[in-house]
Write an enzyme that holds these catalytic residues in place. Structure first.
Site, PDB file in Angstrom:
ATOM      1  N   LYS A  82       1.517  12.411  13.167  1.00 59.43           N
ATOM      2  CA  LYS A  82       2.254  11.450  12.305  1.00 59.43           C
ATOM      3  C   LYS A  82       3.385  10.631  13.267  1.00 59.43           C
ATOM      4  O   LYS A  82       3.535  11.358  14.437  1.00 59.43           O
ATOM      5  CB  LYS A  82       2.942  11.998  11.083  1.00 59.43           C
ATOM      6  CG  LYS A  82       3.340  11.220   9.848  1.00 59.43           C
ATOM      7  CD  LYS A  82       1.956  11.045   9.070  1.00 59.43           C
ATOM      8  CE  LYS A  82       2.377  10.111   7.789  1.00 59.43           C
ATOM      9  NZ  LYS A  82       1.337  10.320   6.840  1.00 59.43           N
TER      10      LYS A  82
ATOM     11  N   GLY B  45       6.422   6.663  -9.899  1.00 61.12           N
ATOM     12  CA  GLY B  45       6.159   5.696  -8.703  1.00 61.12           C
ATOM     13  C   GLY B  45       4.720   4.854  -8.908  1.00 61.12           C
ATOM     14  O   GLY B  45       3.707   5.511  -8.780  1.00 61.12           O
TER      15      GLY B  45
ATOM     16  N   GLY C 271       3.698   2.288  -7.053  1.00 65.80           N
ATOM     17  CA  GLY C 271       3.387   1.601  -5.963  1.00 65.80           C
ATOM     18  C   GLY C 271       2.126   1.751  -5.399  1.00 65.80           C
ATOM     19  O   GLY C 271       1.336   1.532  -6.308  1.00 65.80           O
ATOM     20  N   LYS C 272       1.962   1.759  -3.890  1.00 65.92           N
ATOM     21  CA  LYS C 272       0.499   1.568  -3.469  1.00 65.92           C
ATOM     22  C   LYS C 272      -0.570   2.293  -4.283  1.00 65.92           C
ATOM     23  O   LYS C 272      -1.504   1.910  -4.447  1.00 65.92           O
ATOM     24  CB  LYS C 272       0.685   2.224  -1.981  1.00 65.92           C
ATOM     25  CG  LYS C 272       1.258   1.461  -1.243  1.00 65.92           C
ATOM     26  CD  LYS C 272       1.002   1.647   0.423  1.00 65.92           C
ATOM     27  CE  LYS C 272       1.719   0.590   1.327  1.00 65.92           C
ATOM     28  NZ  LYS C 272       1.659   1.140   2.710  1.00 65.92           N
ATOM     29  N   VAL C 273      -0.173   3.909  -4.195  1.00 66.43           N
ATOM     30  CA  VAL C 273      -1.165   4.765  -4.778  1.00 66.43           C
ATOM     31  C   VAL C 273      -0.895   4.764  -6.473  1.00 66.43           C
ATOM     32  O   VAL C 273      -2.012   4.962  -7.308  1.00 66.43           O
ATOM     33  CB  VAL C 273      -1.054   6.261  -4.515  1.00 66.43           C
ATOM     34  CG1 VAL C 273      -1.994   7.132  -5.009  1.00 66.43           C
ATOM     35  CG2 VAL C 273      -1.220   6.101  -2.878  1.00 66.43           C
ATOM     36  N   GLY C 274       0.267   4.727  -7.064  1.00 64.92           N
ATOM     37  CA  GLY C 274       0.399   5.046  -8.454  1.00 64.92           C
ATOM     38  C   GLY C 274      -0.141   4.133  -9.240  1.00 64.92           C
ATOM     39  O   GLY C 274      -0.977   4.270 -10.401  1.00 64.92           O
TER      40      GLY C 274
END
Length: 359
Positions: free
Chosen positions: A82, A182, A184-187
């Site tokens: 990472k 959340g 966002g991108k995934v939610g």
């Protein structure tokens, strides 16, 4: 924070930690390679305004270790790594900074492949790729997989189905109330899968734009003011889909859900939280198991991206999650412990093959 103990030994188990700096562009980055036992390390680059370098280092060490376990359980021949870029992307992200970062990635000669994470996006990967070959999560126009959130959410949904089968006897969320923290991108993608499956949703987000999107796209979602309201409400499943540390000493005692399955990384604030969840009778599906769809998607780029092949691999998260939950029951340990054991077993067994000399 030091990476080494008082005797000079690596206290984290990492193979390599690289500090990168380019004063002209303002780049300050850290790349952590936890393990290459299964292959080159793969993990995204997080661009975030950390309070200190020590905080950034702690995050990259935790995240890179988690990627090793995630990639192992996803069945990938890839190790765990990472990276973090320290700073506010809204203030300092430039083409020059991203390209400088790409040159540092290139110096690792393929030991580390990067991808998107919090604060970095597909267009950023295309810029980084102008300086290094070791980039995934690129745009479709450049031969990449595009938005990895798509299969991340699909994998979380599969893990949630497995948890539902384990808890209520059926692999569906139909008739269940799911709380998403959340959007966002995934939610947002997860919300779509759950609504299609027949679940009712309640959600929250600190970003007004995300809430506005929900009101327009899925007006049937009940929106609440904050996470505390969400977790103390009448929900069957809690889905943390924002930043890590969502499950802590304050959250778990207040949580009313019977299942926790979400897309966020590093959901357990510290060791021991998994036992607290178990004591409360809450089934926790380890985050690095269920949110592996994204890394499966970007890893597929390395051999030439095929969406259907990647989706089929991500669908198997249902089987992996079920296996872990059964193993946890059989061995009398929390699912997080069972998942760690499976991942460590694969890293040891397959990694051992590197000792067989190939001329």
């Amino acid at each position: 924070m030091s990476v080494f103990d008082t005797e000079g030994n690596d206290a984290t188990g990492h193979e390599q930690v690289v500090f990168c700096q380019d004063r002209q562009t303002g780049l300050k980055a850290i790349i952590g390679i936890y393990s290459t036992a299964l292959g080159p390390a793969l993990g995204g680059t997080r661009f975030y305004p950390y309070a200190s370098e020590a905080t950034a280092l702690t995050d990259v060490l935790n995240l890179s270790r988690g990627m090793a376990y995630k990639n192992a359980l996803a069945g990938l021949d890839l190790g765990g790594g990472k990276a973090v870029i320290w700073g506010d992307p809204a203030q300092i992200k430039t083409e020059g900074l991203l390209r400088a970062y790409g040159r540092f990635v290139e110096t690792l000669n393929g030991r580390y492949y990067t991808a998107c994470d919090v604060g970095t996006y597909v267009p950023d990967m295309d810029v980084i790729a102008r300086e290094t070959r070791y980039v995934t999560g690129r745009s479709v126009e450049h031969g990449g997989a595009g938005d990895s959130s798509i299969l991340t959410a699909w994998g979380v949904f599969q893990g949630m189905r497995a948890a539902a089968e384990h808890t209520w006897g059926r692999p569906t969320l139909a008739g269940r109330r799911v709380g998403i923290a959340g959007l966002g991108k995934v939610g947002k993608y997860l919300a779509g899968h759950l609504i299609e499956d027949g679940a009712s949703l309640v959600a929250t987000d600190v970003n007004e734009a995300a809430l506005s999107w929900a009101r327009t796209t899925y007006p049937q979602i009940d929106l609440v003011a904050d996470t505390q309201t969400l977790i103390t409400g009448d929900i069957d499943v809690y889905a943390p889909c924002a930043l890590g540390g969502a499950l802590d000493d304050d959250t778990v005692p207040a949580l009313r859900a019977k299942v926790v399955t979400g897309g966020a990384n590093n959901q357990l604030a510290h060791p021991g939280i998994e036992k607290l969840l178990e004591e409360r009778g809450i089934l926790y599906t380890p985050d690095y198991v269920v949110n592996a769809g994204g890394v499966i998607q970007v890893a597929d780029e390395i051999e030439g991206f095929n969406f259907e092949r990647a989706k089929l691999r991500a669908t198997k998260i249902f089987d992996t999650t079920g296996q872990i939950l059964r193993l946890a029951d059989d061995e009398g340990v929390p699912p997080a412990v069972a998942a760690d054991r499976l991942a460590e077993r694969r890293m040891a067994e397959v990694g051992r093959l590197r000792s067989i000399y190939l001329r």
